[in-house]
Design a protein around this motif. Structure first.
Motif, short mmCIF file in Angstrom:
data_model
loop_
_atom_site.label_atom_id
_atom_site.label_comp_id
_atom_site.label_asym_id
_atom_site.label_seq_id
_atom_site.Cartn_x
_atom_site.Cartn_y
_atom_site.Cartn_z
N ALA C 138 0.85 -1.21 0.00
CA ALA C 138 0.00 0.00 0.00
C ALA C 138 0.88 1.25 0.00
CB ALA C 138 -0.88 -0.01 1.24
N ILE C 139 1.90 1.26 0.88
CA ILE C 139 2.73 2.49 1.02
C ILE C 139 3.42 2.81 -0.32
CG2 ILE C 139 4.63 3.54 2.29
CD1 ILE C 139 3.95 1.61 4.62
N PRO C 140 4.11 1.85 -0.94
CA PRO C 140 4.74 2.21 -2.22
C PRO C 140 3.71 2.73 -3.21
CG PRO C 140 5.41 0.02 -1.52
CD PRO C 140 4.34 0.46 -0.58
N PHE C 141 2.50 2.14 -3.14
CA PHE C 141 1.46 2.60 -4.08
C PHE C 141 1.21 4.09 -3.86
CE2 PHE C 141 -1.76 1.71 -7.07
CZ PHE C 141 -2.83 2.54 -6.77
N GLU C 142 1.23 4.45 -2.55
CA GLU C 142 1.03 5.90 -2.30
C GLU C 142 2.24 6.68 -2.79
OE1 GLU C 142 -1.71 6.87 -1.49
OE2 GLU C 142 -2.48 4.82 -1.22
N LEU C 143 3.41 6.08 -2.63
CA LEU C 143 4.63 6.83 -3.01
C LEU C 143 4.60 7.18 -4.50
CD1 LEU C 143 7.45 4.95 -1.02
CD2 LEU C 143 6.40 7.17 -0.57
N THR C 144 4.01 6.22 -5.27
CA THR C 144 4.00 6.53 -6.72
C THR C 144 3.22 7.83 -6.95
OG1 THR C 144 2.06 5.13 -6.81
CG2 THR C 144 4.16 4.16 -7.50
N SER C 145 2.33 8.14 -5.97
CA SER C 145 1.57 9.40 -6.16
C SER C 145 2.53 10.59 -6.14
CB SER C 145 0.56 9.56 -5.02
OG SER C 145 1.30 9.77 -3.80
N ILE C 146 3.58 10.49 -5.26
CA ILE C 146 4.57 11.60 -5.24
C ILE C 146 5.19 11.71 -6.63
CG2 ILE C 146 6.71 12.45 -4.21
CD1 ILE C 146 6.21 10.83 -1.77
N LEU C 147 5.49 10.53 -7.16
CA LEU C 147 6.16 10.51 -8.48
C LEU C 147 5.30 11.27 -9.49
CD1 LEU C 147 8.74 9.08 -9.51
CD2 LEU C 147 7.25 7.33 -10.47
N PHE C 148 4.03 10.90 -9.51
CA PHE C 148 3.16 11.53 -10.53
C PHE C 148 2.98 13.01 -10.23
CE2 PHE C 148 2.17 8.62 -13.63
CZ PHE C 148 1.98 7.37 -13.09
N LEU C 149 2.87 13.32 -8.95
CA LEU C 149 2.69 14.75 -8.59
C LEU C 149 3.85 15.56 -9.15
CD1 LEU C 149 1.38 14.98 -4.91
CD2 LEU C 149 0.53 16.15 -6.96
N SER C 150 5.07 15.05 -8.85
CA SER C 150 6.24 15.84 -9.30
C SER C 150 6.29 15.84 -10.83
CB SER C 150 7.51 15.24 -8.71
OG SER C 150 7.55 13.86 -8.99
N ALA C 151 5.92 14.72 -11.46
CA ALA C 151 5.95 14.70 -12.94
C ALA C 151 5.00 15.76 -13.48
CB ALA C 151 5.54 13.31 -13.43
N VAL C 152 3.81 15.78 -12.92
CA VAL C 152 2.80 16.74 -13.44
C VAL C 152 3.29 18.16 -13.20
CG1 VAL C 152 0.55 17.70 -12.88
CG2 VAL C 152 0.81 15.23 -13.23
N ALA C 153 3.74 18.41 -11.92
CA ALA C 153 4.19 19.78 -11.62
C ALA C 153 5.30 20.18 -12.58
CB ALA C 153 4.70 19.83 -10.17
N GLY C 154 6.21 19.21 -12.80
CA GLY C 154 7.34 19.51 -13.68
C GLY C 154 6.87 19.83 -15.09
N VAL C 155 6.02 18.98 -15.60
CA VAL C 155 5.58 19.18 -17.00
C VAL C 155 4.94 20.55 -17.13
CG1 VAL C 155 3.83 18.45 -18.64
CG2 VAL C 155 5.34 16.74 -17.56
N VAL C 156 4.10 20.87 -16.14
CA VAL C 156 3.42 22.19 -16.23
C VAL C 156 4.47 23.30 -16.18
CG1 VAL C 156 2.04 23.78 -14.85
CG2 VAL C 156 1.23 21.43 -15.28
#
Lengths: 445, 105, 168, 593, 467
Positions: C138-156
């Motif tokens: 479960a925890i790593p699954f949540e961690l991937t959210s950080i990954l996507f958050l930073s990816a999205v923020a970065g792309v924007v």
């Protein structure tokens, strides 16, 4: 996990910064968050699950990373060109926080997949931050190179992990002795993947171009954070693997890294490239500590990482202060700094001297620990190579210290914004603190 | 005789090694950033294949979860990669790696 | 069974080669999609049907479409892609072959796995993966959210760099 | 009584020196000079009283200097007949020259510093003579060298004088090195350089060691008394004012070498080889000095070379054991050589600095008093019977006769030559036509004439001071009289009459050889000094730069090593990934090793 | 505890001095702190003469086993007195008008603190730390206030010094790792390493190329510190570290070292003859003197060692006097090139008198401090081998030659007409007077200083080096 959670929350607040009404409050909140994150370690200390293991190593390395990012956040906050209409660069800070979360994870994993995730969480924001100055072609090229090489390196890491899994059937390092060759090959490839992040020779090509291309505010923080995280991961990884598997290769890499780093640093004109190569050389010195792994090697890596981070942050803060007052980041920009601003020169000299390893600065004790380790391991050949490298290192470091005192081009004094002054003062306090009480950092393990 | 007994594990190792090396070769040969990215994707798939194969052999699903995470990371990577390429294209209307080689020495 | 494995792996290898060595970018994208389908086939063979579907949807569907979209955006499909000097190509291929040889020799030299413990055959993977994903991982699954958050923020952040500068 | 007397003799000149230097600016001009004369006179009186009153010899310990490990050194005064006699002579002649200098240096702007150095010189000479250990003597030895440096280079504005002073100082230093080496040997063997200890245990040493030690002392004496190898500084030392030449380079300092040999005769008697060397050197110097003096044109240079040859006499006498004769000759020589120099000073003073005797002549009428005094001096030095020179020189000749025939013959030839050049000097300056153009010479002031008169009396009476025990009057007297008459006549015949002297300069090879002092100076310059300086210039030029280049060369080699790797970093990401792949390949291959 | 005060006080006053900016204020502060430091040192000397051994120990870094352990014996205290007197002279002599004086005096005081620490430290690590620490202030002083060619000189100086200290570090690590008692073979290796470090610092012949430029380019106060005290660190290194940790090494190679030292004596003296700059003459002359001191230290006789330690003090005094006079001339004429100088004697007899006395002191003229040292050292060398004494004695003759040439070039002759008036300020008069009197005083009454230098404790370390 509390620290990771706190950092994520902070990151999200950062991203929503524009909307939330916290114009002035953002920096103190972030710093407070970092402090809480470090405290978070104590609540669930030592947590060992199949996926993560928050133990002493992760707490200390994590602490160093939080301090590094704390200082960089302050200096970034004060950095002029990011001030579009004078509100803080929220997105950059958010990405920095996410990267730190990745860094914390990199020293707190036990499942290999978690290490891969941590590397990616650390890298993705860095790819973006490196390319954040869109108007500069160099910044885009740097992020391109970093991205491509980073992607290939993570593929290599993954392939190593897969081979290790194929060989041993589990994702936990050291759980079972990898008799099979496939397992050892997996280990080697994984070490290669992490060494890419640390800037060790065969995988060092990205370091100079990225350091030069990236905006200086980011470079300093990135150099310090990535190196500390990478070597943290390496200590955890190497600690639980048999020396015979990777001993020869790592020694070869260490010697190559040291020599190449120093030899190329001597010929550089641009300041950032020179510091990049010196960073590579320091990675070589740190690698020496793993031949073979003894109980003191963790202390040495930790102390060396901390003093290197302190030195690099200090140096890059000075460079970006110079760039802010309109000077190119070449060695000549330093001319006449002594007359223009004393405290900045003091920080510059202390940081460079600490990197050069001159007593009583922390860099010296780090160098001393490494040398004691090498002497204890009776590699006399290695000892002589290390000494030669230190001597070459001394040469170009002292050239750096030379320039502030020579005749200056521009006479007007270098002006610093409030937060940059705060950053400089904190760095000075930390350096002197490390001088007077190295005990604090050394006796941890 | 389940499928796995019939196929020895070495074969999968070799297959994924072949695909990995082809991907690596593609990265080295192609000059266009997009095709390099594609080859990287291919290398990732080779790894995923290996993991899935051995998760079958070891009857252990954690490898498939790993594959699952790898896909997530790959997706994020591609996103960031393409943004970087698009900005490069906007700047110099070419994403040829040899044109982007000015930081040197 | 074995013939099916051989066919699929042959298809994968051929499409992989095609991706690397074709002139036109579009052809290489299409051959890559074929390769992904072949690998999805492998997953099915290995009873990882859920992953196969994920593979098809995520990779073939989303990522490749993104690629095609980007190619069209950068109208790269017209002119043939310039190629690196021949000598460099030979070196690259040579090195890759060497790496392959090394890997293969490692595989053969390592002690052969006698046999795998014949556990109970594993039925459909979705019902097995689901609880595993949301309990242990479960925890790593949540961690991937950080990954996507930073990816999205970065792309924007990168994407909108040009507009914000123009707005000033 | 003796204690007080001796300390007074030493203290007077030192107090004089300090008073003059400290109060120099305050005192009006002549007072400084008088103060110096008073202090030297005081020293003379106290030395004289001690000499007359007490007979026994004693050592007065002042304070110990340093005591390290088993090496120790103490300041203490040795009072015996030799040292007393020397101190009386120094203070006596010194005092007279001080009085003379009052007149001679009257119009010089730095009068006070001159007399300060004069007093310092007398003090160091007394320390040299009175100390009871070789280390104490060494202090005086170098102190005297320093004062001679200061006084020779007194008119330091002219570059040549400063060079002459430096040359004198360095040459003395070479001699001092030999002396110091002997002292080191003494310290090594006995831990102290006290005369009492050294002379008692001296003979206990092996012959070789004793020879080395005495060789060291000999080098010291040679350096100080301007014997053959180290003599070139003496003629240049004439650059100093005439009283300086009179006091230092005639009466006192140059005799220090002879005093040293006389004082350590025990050691020399124990080393036959060195005494042979001493005789050889002495005779050689005597001959050399006499030869060169024959052709010199400068009045002071002639006297300088005559001093050198007389010193050769004394050293050779000390060499073949005639210590008392050597000392007696030294005393009489002090009197008449000081007399000659001061008279020459008068002449130079009168002719406003003119020193070339070819530009003098016929001064008999203009300077009658100086002529009479100069005549007495010449007769004394030549060894004419009633005067002191005859007794002391012939005492040495008698001893030489007993020692070895050849030495005796050579010394006789030298005395003939010395009488010839002295008469030549006399006739060229005082007889013949006046060649000094429209200068009108005048006698010196009274204060210059009194010391001359006293010295003249001493020169005549000096002979009877010391007793010629065995009557050497008979055959030698006759021979010397004939020789004198002969050489006087020849000299008068050549230089006496009104003749144009310049034209008669012989141009023969021998003449030019003598005139340039056998080119000894040029030989030293070309063989020792020149190559040494060019070697060090070469080293300074090339070796230093070579060393300096060391780090540049090492830097370039580091750059050269790093160049291929620098090219590897060519900015293309394809190459970077290729490097990574090669790295992985090496790792995997490493797995097999 | 006073030892700690002696060592830490200069550092504190240095930090304070960094914040002062006014010329008068910073010079006053520097003077005050230098005199307090002098008082502290003399007070500890007094305590030492009572107690016989001062020492203090404070734990600093347990993990590496480094303690702040300071212990002082006779000759170390003698050096501490030296490194209290020389900075005092340096500060007194430095005229106040210079760029940012605060940091200038701060660096001087920092260097003094480093030297005090070095002389008092009793464990190897501290020795190394203070050894490197003393290089930094001199580097920054050279960079901040150096001459025209300061960059090149600074780089050479630093590379040489740090190469030396790396050699020291290597030797030190070897000793540390082998737990104090080093095998016979090991002692040779350690000796060579220590010797390289010491030879660069003294300097001895092949390693001296940094010295002339550094002396010429640094301003006078730094030259005083470098020539006066820093070079003595090398000699102290021999006494403190080499003879204790590698006595066998010292035995085997003492002849070779003495040979090298004599080469540097002759080399230094002969090159001093042909130098064109005032300070370069001093540089080469002190190269010769230091060579003599190093040779006599290795002679192994107690007189030789004591003479060389005494000579360290007198050489420091002479060098400081020479450089001060050089500074006075430089301030008034603006040049130190011998070709452009001359005729100063007629303008200032006092200065020329002092200059003469100092020259006599430095060439070993009797009744001056140089003579006592030279005689004892030559005696030490003689007892090793008479030939060494003769060769070393040559330096006396050459010394007289180049010193007199210097005196003549600077003082005598008419000198060019536009030479300014030479009226010395009161502080200079007093300072030079003190130097002159102390040179002659040490020459006539050397015994109190010699006794000071041979305490009983020196004896047993003396025994270790006389084997």
């Amino acid at each position: 996990m509390y620290s990771i959670i706190i950092l994520t929350v902070l990151g999200i607040i950062g991203m929503l910064g524009d909307m939330l009404p916290l114009k002035r409050l953002f920096l103190p909140v972030t710093l407070l968050g970092f402090a809480l994150a470090w405290l978070g370690y104590f609540f669930e200390f030592p947590m060992h699950t199949s996926l993560f293991s928050f133990d002493l190593i992760s707490m200390c390395f994590g602490g160093v990373m939080l301090v590094i990012t704390g200082i960089s956040v302050i200096t970034v906050y004060g950095y002029g060109s990011f001030k579009h209409g004078s509100e803080p660069p929220y997105t950059v800070l958010a990405l920095m926080i996410f990267a730190t979360a990745g860094g914390l994870l990199m020293v707190a994993w036990s499942h290999l997949m978690m290490l891969f995730l941590a590397i990616e969480i650390l890298s993705i924001p860095l790819y973006v931050l490196v390319g954040s100055q869109g108007d500069r072609k160099a910044s885009q090229e740097a992020s391109l190179k970093y991205f491509l090489l980073g992607a290939v390196a993570s593929c290599i890491f993954l392939f190593g992990m897969a081979l290790y899994y194929a060989g041993t059937g589990s994702f936990l390092l050291g759980a079972v002795h990898p008799h099979s060759l496939v397992g050892s090959a997996g280990v080697l490839l994984m070490i290669a993947g992490v060494c890419f992040k640390a800037g060790v020779v065969p995988f060092h090509s990205w370091v100079p171009d990225v350091y030069e291309g990236a905006p200086t505010v980011i470079t300093g923080w990135m150099a310090a954070l990535v190196k500390v995280a990478a070597f943290g991961a390496l200590t955890k990884m190497v600690g639980s693997l048999s020396y015979s598997v990777w001993g020869l290769e790592v020694m070869g890499m260490a010697v190559l890294t040291m020599t190449l780093g120093n030899v190329l640093a001597v010929q550089q004109g641009s300041l950032k490239r020179l510091l990049a190569y010196s960073g590579i050389a320091h990675a070589g010195y740190m690698l020496l500590v793993f031949l073979p792994v003894t109980e003191t090697s963790i202390t040495t890596v930790f102390f060396y990482g901390a003093s290197y981070a302190l030195g690099t942050l200090g140096v890059f803060t000075v460079i970006h202060i110079l760039e802010q007052s309109g000077l190119s980041a070449t060695v000549d920009a330093l001319r006449g700094l002594f007359k223009r601003n004393k405290t900045v020169t003091l920080l510059w000299c202390l940081s460079v001297l600490s990197l050069a390893g001159i007593p009583p600065l922390p860099g010296f004790f780090a160098k001393l620990l490494v040398l004691m380790h090498v002497v204890k391991a009776h590699h006399s050949g290695l000892l002589w190579v290390t000494f030669l490298n230190f001597l070459v290192g001394v040469y170009y470091y002292f050239r750096l210290i030379l320039y502030p005192f020579t005749g200056g081009l521009s006479e007007e004094s270098v002006v610093l914004s409030v937060w940059q002054k705060v950053g400089v003062v904190i760095l000075l306090i930390l350096t002197w603190g490390a001088v007077l009480f190295p005990e604090f950092l050394l006796s941890v393990f | 005789m389940t499928y796995l007994e019939t196929i020895p594990s070495e074969w999968y190792l070799i297959l994924s090694a072949i695909v990995f090396c082809i991907g690596l070769c593609g990265v080295l040969i192609r000059r266009n950033a997009m095709s390099v990215l594609m080859c990287i994707e291919m290398m990732l798939n080779a790894v995923m294949l290996l993991l899935v194969a051995f998760s079958g052999y070891y009857r252990d699903f954690s490898a498939q979860i790993a594959v699952f995470f790898i896909m997530i990371v790959a997706a994020a990577e591609v996103a960031v990669g393409l943004v970087i390429f698009s900005m490069m294209f906007k700047k110099t209307s070419s994403i040829d790696l040899d044109d982007w080689g000015h930081l040197k020495g | 069974m074995v013939t099916l494995f051989l066919v699929l792996s042959l298809l994968t290898v051929l499409s992989a080669l095609c991706v690397v060595f074709t002139r036109n970018l579009i052809y290489s994208v299409l051959s890559l999609i074929v390769c992904f389908f072949a690998i999805a086939g492998h997953y099915v063979l290995l009873k990882a049907s859920f992953l196969a579907v994920i593979q098809v949807i995520v990779y073939a569907g989303a990522i490749m479409v993104l690629f095609l979209f980007m190619l069209m955006l950068m109208n790269l499909n017209k002119k043939a892609e310039a190629s690196k000097p021949f000598s460099l190509k030979v070196v690259a291929v040579g090195v890759c072959l060497l790496v392959l040889v090394a890997l293969v020799s490692i595989v053969f030299l390592s002690a052969p796995r006698v046999c795998f413990a014949p556990l109970a055959p594993v039925s459909g993977s979705v019902s097995a993966l689901g609880p595993l994903l949301f309990n242990e991982y479960a925890i790593p699954f949540e961690l991937t959210s950080i990954l996507f958050l930073s990816a999205v923020a970065g792309v924007v952040m990168i994407g909108s760099y040009g507009k914000k500068a123009k707005k000033q | 009584m003796m204690l007080f007397g001796m300390i007074a003799t030493l203290a007077f000149p030192l107090i004089g020196f300090f008073l003059i230097t400290l109060l120099g600016r305050v005192l009006p001009r002549p007072v400084g000079g008088w103060l110096a004369c008073v202090s030297v006179a005081g020293a003379f009186i106290s030395a004289g009283t001690v000499l007359l009153t007490c007979e026994s010899s004693a050592t007065i310990g002042l304070f110990n200097w340093f005591e390290v490990g088993n090496v120790s050194a103490h300041f203490s005064i040795l009072v015996d007949s030799l040292s007393l006699w020397m101190s009386v002579m120094i203070t006596g002649v010194g005092g007279l020259i001080h009085v003379y200098a009052l007149g001679y240096m009257k119009d010089d702007v730095r009068l006070n510093s001159f007399f300060a150095y004069f007093n310092l010189f007398v003090f160091f000479m007394l320390v040299l003579v009175l100390s009871d250990s070789f280390l104490g003597m060494f202090i005086g030895w170098e102190g005297v060298g320093l004062c001679s440096y200061l006084l020779i280079g007194f008119w330091y504005e002219t570059h040549a004088y400063a060079i002459a002073a430096k040359k004198a100082f360095v040459m003395n230093r070479i001699g001092d090195l030999g002396f110091l080496f002997a002292i080191l040997m003494m310290l090594f063997f006995w831990g102290t350089t006290q005369f009492s200890v050294v002379f008692i245990q001296g003979l206990g040493l092996g012959a070789g060691v004793l020879t080395a030690m005495t060789m060291g002392l000999l080098i010291g004496a040679v350096g100080k008394s301007a014997q053959i190898p180290l003599f070139t500084w003496l003629p240049d030392a004439m650059a100093g004012p005439t009283p300086v030449s009179a006091l230092i380079h005639a009466a006192t300092m140059v005799t220090a070498g002879v005093y040293l040999i006389a004082r350590s005769h025990v050691l020399f008697s124990g080393a036959p080889l060195t005494s042979l060397m001493v005789v050889g050197l002495g005779v050689a110097t005597a001959v050399f000095g006499a030869l060169v003096a024959l052709v010199q044109r400068d009045i002071k240079k002639v006297l300088a070379y005559s001093t050198m040859s007389q010193l050769g006499y004394m050293v050779s006498a000390a060499g073949f054991g005639a210590y008392s004769a050597a000392l007696f000759h030294m005393t009489t020589h002090a009197f008449f050589k000081a007399l000659l120099f001061l008279a020459a000073g008068n002449v130079i003073h009168g002719l406003h600095g003119e020193q070339d005797i070819f530009k003098m002549g016929g001064l008999r009428k203009k300077l009658p008093f100086t002529f009479v005094v100069f005549l007495i001096g010449t007769l004394a030095i030549v060894g004419c019977p009633p005067f002191s020179g005859f007794f002391s020189k012939d005492a040495i000749l008698a001893e030489a006769f007993a020692y070895s025939r050849t030495v005796f013959v050579v010394l006789c030839v030298v005395s003939v030559m010395s009488s010839f050049y002295m008469f030549r000097l006399l006739f060229l300056t005082f007889f013949g036509n006046a060649r000094y153009g429209e200068k009108h010479p005048h006698e010196g002031a009274l204060v210059m004439q009194i010391p001359l008169a006293i010295l003249a009396v001493l020169a005549t009476v000096g002979g009877c001071l010391d007793w010629p025990q065995e009557s050497i009057l008979t055959p030698v007297l006759g021979v010397t009289l004939v020789v004198l008459a002969l050489s006087g006549g020849v000299a008068y015949f050549i230089f006496g009459k009104q003749v144009d002297v310049l034209a008669k300069q012989p141009v023969s090879m021998g003449y030019r050889m003598l005139w340039n002092k056998f080119y000894v100076d040029e030989v030293y310059q070309r063989i020792i000094v020149g190559p040494f300086l060019s070697l060090s210039r070469g080293l300074n030029q090339y070796f230093e730069i070579f060393l300096g280049k060391l780090d540049v060369v090492s830097l370039r080699s580091v750059r050269w090593v790093g160049y291929p790797f620098k090219k590897m970093q060519d900015g293309n990401s394809g190459t970077y990934i290729l490097v990574m792949t090669v790295g992985i390949l090496c790792l995997l291959v490493g797995l097999f090793l | 505890m006073i030892l700690l005060g002696v060592i830490l006080f200069p550092f504190l006053s240095a930090i304070v001095s960094f914040f002062l900016h006014s010329e008068k204020g910073s010079k006053a502060w520097a003077l005050l702190s230098v005199f307090i430091e002098g008082f502290l040192v003399f007070f500890s000397a007094y305590l030492y003469s009572q107690a016989g051994y001062l020492s203090v120990e404070i734990p600093w870094i347990q993990t590496l086993g480094i303690h702040l352990h300071f212990g002082v014996r006779g000759f170390e205290l003698w050096m501490m007195i030296l490194s209290a007197v020389v900075p005092a002279m340096a500060v007194v002599s430095s005229s106040s008008k210079r760029a940012n004086p605060g940091s200038y005096y701060g660096l001087l005081l920092g260097m003094q603190g480093a030297l005090m620490g070095l002389f008092a430290c009793a464990n190897l690590f501290l020795f190394y730390i203070f050894w490197e620490l003393s290089i930094l202030p001199s580097f920054f002083l050279l960079m901040g206030w150096g001459g025209l060619r300061k960059e090149k000189t600074a780089v050479t100086y630093v590379v040489y010094s740090l190469a030396g200290s790396f050699a020291l570090l290597a030797g030190l690590l070897y000793v540390f790792m082998s737990g104090g008692q080093v095998s016979v073979y090991g002692q040779m290796g350690v000796f060579i390493l220590f010797f390289i470090a010491v030879a660069i610092k003294i300097p001895l012949w092949p390693f001296h190329s940094w010295q002339p430029d550094t002396y010429e380019q640094t301003d006078h106060a730094t030259t005083m510190m470098v020539a006066g005290v820093l070079s003595k660190m090398g000699l102290l290194g021999i006494l403190k570290v080499m003879l204790l940790f590698a006595p066998l090494g010292a035995v085997f190679s003492s002849d070779k070292v003495i040979g090298l030292a004599i080469v540097s004596i002759l080399y230094g003296s002969s090159l001093a003859l042909v130098q064109g700059h005032f300070k370069r003459v001093i540089a080469y002359s002190s190269l010769a003197h230091m060579g003599l001191m190093a040779a006599s230290l290795f002679s192994g006789t107690s007189e030789g060692i004591q003479g060389s330690i005494f000579q360290m003090g007198s050489h420091a005094l002479n060098v400081v006097g020479l450089i001060w006079i050089g500074h006075i001339i430089y301030e008034r004429t603006g040049t130190l090139k011998l070709a452009e100088l001359g005729g100063i004697r007629s303008r200032s007899p006092f200065l020329s008198a002092v200059f003469l006395v100092v020259i006599l002191g430095s060439i070993g003229f009797p009744l001056t401090n140089g003579f006592v040292g030279e005689t004892l050292m030559l005696f030490g060398l003689y007892s090793v081998h008479p030939l060494f004494a003769i060769l070393a004695g040559l330096s006396l003759v050459l010394g007289a030659w180049y010193m007199m040439r210097l005196f003549q070039a600077v003082m005598l002759g008419k000198g060019n007409s536009n030479l300014p008036e030479f009226n010395l300020t009161w502080s200079e008069r007093i300072g030079l007077g003190v130097i002159m009197v102390s040179i002659v005083g040490m020459g006539i009454f050397p015994q109190p200083f010699l006794d000071f230098v041979t305490p009983s404790s020196f004896k047993e370390s003396d025994s270790s080096c006389t084997q």
